[in-house]
Design a protein around this motif. Sequence first.
Motif, short mmCIF file in Angstrom:
data_model
loop_
_atom_site.label_atom_id
_atom_site.label_comp_id
_atom_site.label_asym_id
_atom_site.label_seq_id
_atom_site.Cartn_x
_atom_site.Cartn_y
_atom_site.Cartn_z
N ARG B 33 0.95 -1.12 -0.12
CA ARG B 33 0.04 0.22 -0.01
C ARG B 33 0.79 1.11 0.03
O ARG B 33 1.87 1.48 0.73
N LYS B 35 1.08 4.87 0.53
CA LYS B 35 0.28 5.93 1.12
C LYS B 35 0.26 7.26 0.61
O LYS B 35 1.22 7.72 -0.02
N ASP B 117 -4.70 6.52 -1.36
CA ASP B 117 -3.84 5.39 -1.30
C ASP B 117 -3.80 4.64 -2.54
O ASP B 117 -4.98 4.47 -2.77
#
Lengths: 232, 369, 557
Positions: B33, B35, B117
Amino acid sequence: MQYATNVRIIRVMCGGRVDLEMIFSAFLNGADGVFIGTCLKGECHYTSGNLQAEARIIFAKHILKYTGLTEKRVKLSMMSSAESGKFVSSVSDFIETIIAEGKLPDDANTQRKLHAAYRAVMGEKIRWLAGKKTEFETDGNLYGEKFTPHEINRLFREVAQDEVLTQEIILLLENSPLTIKELAEITNIPPRRAVRQIANMLRLGIVRQDGSKDNAPAFTAGNNKRLIEVIR
Amino acid sequence: MLDVGRHPMIDILAYSELESVEGESSSFKATIRKKSRYVNASICNACGDCVAKCPVKVKNEFDMNFGVRKAIYQYFPQGIPSIMTIDGTKCLKITQNKCGICSKACVKGAIDYEMKDETVEIEVASIIIATGFDMLPVSHLTQYGYGKIKNVITGLEYERLINATGPTEGHLYRPSDKKLAHKVAYLQCIGSRDQNNCAYCSSVCCMYSIKDAMLAKEHDSEAEGYIFHTDFRNVGKWFQNYEKKGKNDYDIKYIRGRAAEITEDADNNPIVFYEDTKTQEIRQLTVDLVVLATATIPSKGFQELARKLRIETGKDGFVQTNSRLPVSTSRKGIFACGFCIAPADIPESVAQGAAAAGLAAQIALSRAG
Amino acid sequence: MEETRIGVFVCKCGTNIAGFLDVSDIAEYSSTLPDVVFTKVNLFTCSEAGISEIKNAIVQHNLNRVVVSACTPRTHEPTFRAACQEAGLNPFLFEFVNIREHVSWVHKNDREKGTKKARDLIRMGVARAALLEPKEFIEVPVLNEAIIIGGGVAGLSSAVSLAKRGFKVHLVERSNKLGGRLLDLNIIQPEMTSAKGIIEDILHEAENLPLINIYKGYKPVDLKGCIGAYKMIVENSKKETKEIDSGVIILASGTRMLDPSPYYGYNGRNIITQYELEKLLSNEDLEINNNVVMIQCVGSRNSENVFCGKICCMEAIKNSILLKERDDRIDVYIIYRDIQALGHENERLLRKAKNLGVRFIHYSAEKPPEVTKDAVKIYSDILNREFNIPYSLAVLATPQIPHSDAQELSRILKVPTDENNFFLEAHMKLRPIDFATDGIFICGSARWPCTVNEAIYQAEACAARASIPLGNGKVKVEPINSLLDEDICRGCGLCVSLCPYKAIELVNTDKGKKAKIIIAACKGCGVCGSTCYRHAITMSHYKDEQLLAQIEACFKE
Ligand SMILES: Cc1cc2nc3c(=O)[nH]c(=O)nc-3n(C[C@H](O)[C@H](O)[C@H](O)COP(=O)(O)OP(=O)(O)OC[C@H]3O[C@@H](n4cnc5c(N)ncnc54)[C@H](O)[C@@H]3O)c2cc1C
Ligand code: SF4
Ligand code: SF4
Ligand code: SF4
Ligand code: SF4
Ligand code: SF4
């Protein structure tokens, strides 16, 4: 992070690249001070170039002092690439020192001495000794005698004085024949020192007698091809 | 770091977290992920025009909260990649839909408050864990007064203060009155080698405390350093010479004994109570500043990461490695290096890094054929 | 000669430069400088637009030198060099002038003087640029074979690792058997596994890898060449020699034990070393009755061996545990200065020993213990009292020290040692397993006393570092290196001894002894050039005349 605008930066790969020639060429061209930044001891990006720079700076300082300028006009400062603050404070201190010392005098006397200094650092002796410093300190000289920093300093001082004086005398004698008394006066050294120096130089063939003035022998520059050759 | 940043074969996913790992050695599928930074990475060149205009000031965590940063910031100046990030929890535009100044300040148009994200999936042959360490929080060790007595700080906080590029430009201004601290006590094994906290030795603190005390002396010739140690553990290359140098050339006092308690006097000067091992008397020393060498622990969130990676950890929460190949973990194709294996200093970590890289590359190359 | 045509690009960097300096004045001034035929201001020189402006100008204006005055070369020099190359200009005809970090950022409050400084710096850069010469990267082929010196756990581990990657390995071991120190040890802490087990596993792997060539009984006596093409001569005790070619070298020659005889009445019977205790303990039916007293820091951490043996404390703890586990009635004392139980596993073993009843007594260096015929007398400064401990076995923790021929090996391989005679890596923190010289690596206890675990990961690290040139089959060298004028050189050898990378050697020519530069090894630091008393050496890309031109231009407004 701000500092005064007085410095002009020249990039080299390593402090070990800074030749004494460059330092004195800067002074001859009109610099009032020369600052050299290197890595920290033991952390040289090129392992040990900073130590070579340090050895040369010892000479540079003695020479400046001898030529009547102050040794403060050259400074070596060791710092890591992350220490921008140290760079700024070190350069700022240096700028202040130089401003206090004032501009480099451009009278004939100083210029001649600087010229002599330039020739001296182009010559073999000073370069050779600067290169040998680290070896003298760790392994000793040809006879295995190790030098303390104090002894190195004394040796370098004596050689610096001798070499610059030699070159200064040659410069003067290249212009016109002079007596020992005249030489002593112009170069501002005790007559006895001048006698010794000329005797040495006669022995090496770099000066020769050329008539006389006021009943005293006058001298002129000898055949200094070899000395001049390396100086370009 | 710079070399990594501009290497064509290195793709940096900074400000990102690992979500999961599927598959096996030579064909892992990692879900990551990224951010949102609210700043378009391909446009921003970290000129800082936005930072100058941002009205929000927050404590700077990189400077151990000594300084302040803005809501749009760069974690630290030499950071890679060299781009800005908006702290979504502090930015007025994102939290309250006000302000928006930085978007106007940026002539390149890099600011994007709508950025979300992003999840990326990448296929890799092998994985290296190098998550390092955190410091044990020590406010619960009330005898040292950390958090209560202002002039008691941790070793990591000290690093920022003494750093020439830090918030005080390398001057040791103590927290209570911003006066220069001359007399400093360095207390070893805070929470380390302590059954109730970290039972193990953190390995690097004895050495860094000597370094810290030397640095103080280099900045300030009047500095006095007192190191309170138990066993003085300086075994690495040339560390004994360093220890000697600290004592002989920097006049650092090495005192054998664990400090029992710290209190403070009316001028906020910490008082260290300790047992003089020579006389068995309890003595006290009043200093300007106390630096705690707090225990090092596996980094925050590491246990969760280990679970995601399905690798074993040992008793103290560090990666369990294999004795035949000390940088390989219990799972094939996953390697580890540095502090996440065990407390380690820089040269040890660097050597382990190279070892892990070699083994990881071997798998990748044999896959490529 | 071709006419010099310089293009100058002045970057605004948004407001980073333009906000503090008068960029158009700078650009205008630049256009008046000698040889400058084109000047351009860019908003962001490093952006796509900026790059294409450079490329177009090179083509359209037939530029043969490019000067960019922008930021630090550390970030964008590769970018701009590439741009030149793509437009058909040799990348070394590019010069970077930094007017951001060196001017606009540090003189924010003095626009006028800052602008003047930028003008000066550009004038200097232009002067240098005019003298730049085209250069090509130098490629040196690398033979994909490795020589490893030392067949202990470190040497064997790197041999196995390299052979598994498909590289041929020549393993040179001085003794007649492989395995090194571990052959003599018993149990290895902290895992408490059998030393023989570890080394046999690795030996087994090594023996099954046909790519590993083993030279037992041989040691190096001569080395020639540099990274990519080494030629080593190895010799055995019968003075028979062999010649081995390789691309890289890994040094893993280990250590020897300090001679214990000057210390504490060592006699090899009831006053022995930890090393000897290892052997005794591997004997199942060893009889030890009552007190064993272990004395730490014997011959180490003193004025003659300043360093700490690093592993002897853990070794004592390990052996004390083994003794206690063997027979609980044995009283074990460890007399120490500092217990070096670093890390998490070691501390646990220390606690275990304490729980098993091993007694620890601290002493200070000023008051060392005394060993008499039947007791060890020791003053504990922590307890402030003296102990008189009878012993049946006194065990001395003597350190490992460098081999007596470490200096010789250092001379043959041209790699340095430190003041203790351990081999000296390139950088204490950042390059722990490299030597400064490319192509030679160091691991194991020859570098510094280490544990088996450390020896193995260092060996893996060496194998990893070595795999890079071996795998690429070549090394690429930046053409910033020293240039020798052989006619001027006198062969004095000064540069040879000062070159930090051993990139210069003395060779015999028909004109006598002369220096010879090994281009592949030279890093371009310039030490040799600025030292040579004959001015026989200069540096390519940082030539004397290029730097002197910059100095001169500085003062020529
Ligand atoms: C008493 C003692 C107890 C120990 N206990 C532990 C323990 O419990 N746990 C632990 O982790 N570690 C322990 N160690 C440390 C461990 O032994 C070392 O870390 C390890 O052996 C280092 O391996 P090495 O390959 O670097 O060196 P070595 O094992 O010494 O191998 C070096 C090899 O190089 C050869 N060689 C030397 N010079 C040359 C030359 N010029 N040419 C060719 N070959 C050469 C030697 O003959 C030898 O075979 C102990 C060490 C000692 C001395
Ligand atoms: S929106 Fe406002 S508060 Fe948020 S980062 Fe931009 S300027 Fe700062
Ligand atoms: S080249 Fe450098 S100075 Fe110019 S825009 Fe890019 S980062 Fe800024
Ligand atoms: S490891 Fe222990 S016994 Fe060995 S030298 Fe260091 S302190 Fe002394
Ligand atoms: S220092 Fe100069 S003269 Fe001496 S060997 Fe080197 S190049 Fe030749
Ligand atoms: S430039 Fe530096 S590395 Fe190259 S030969 Fe000269 S001293 Fe050696």
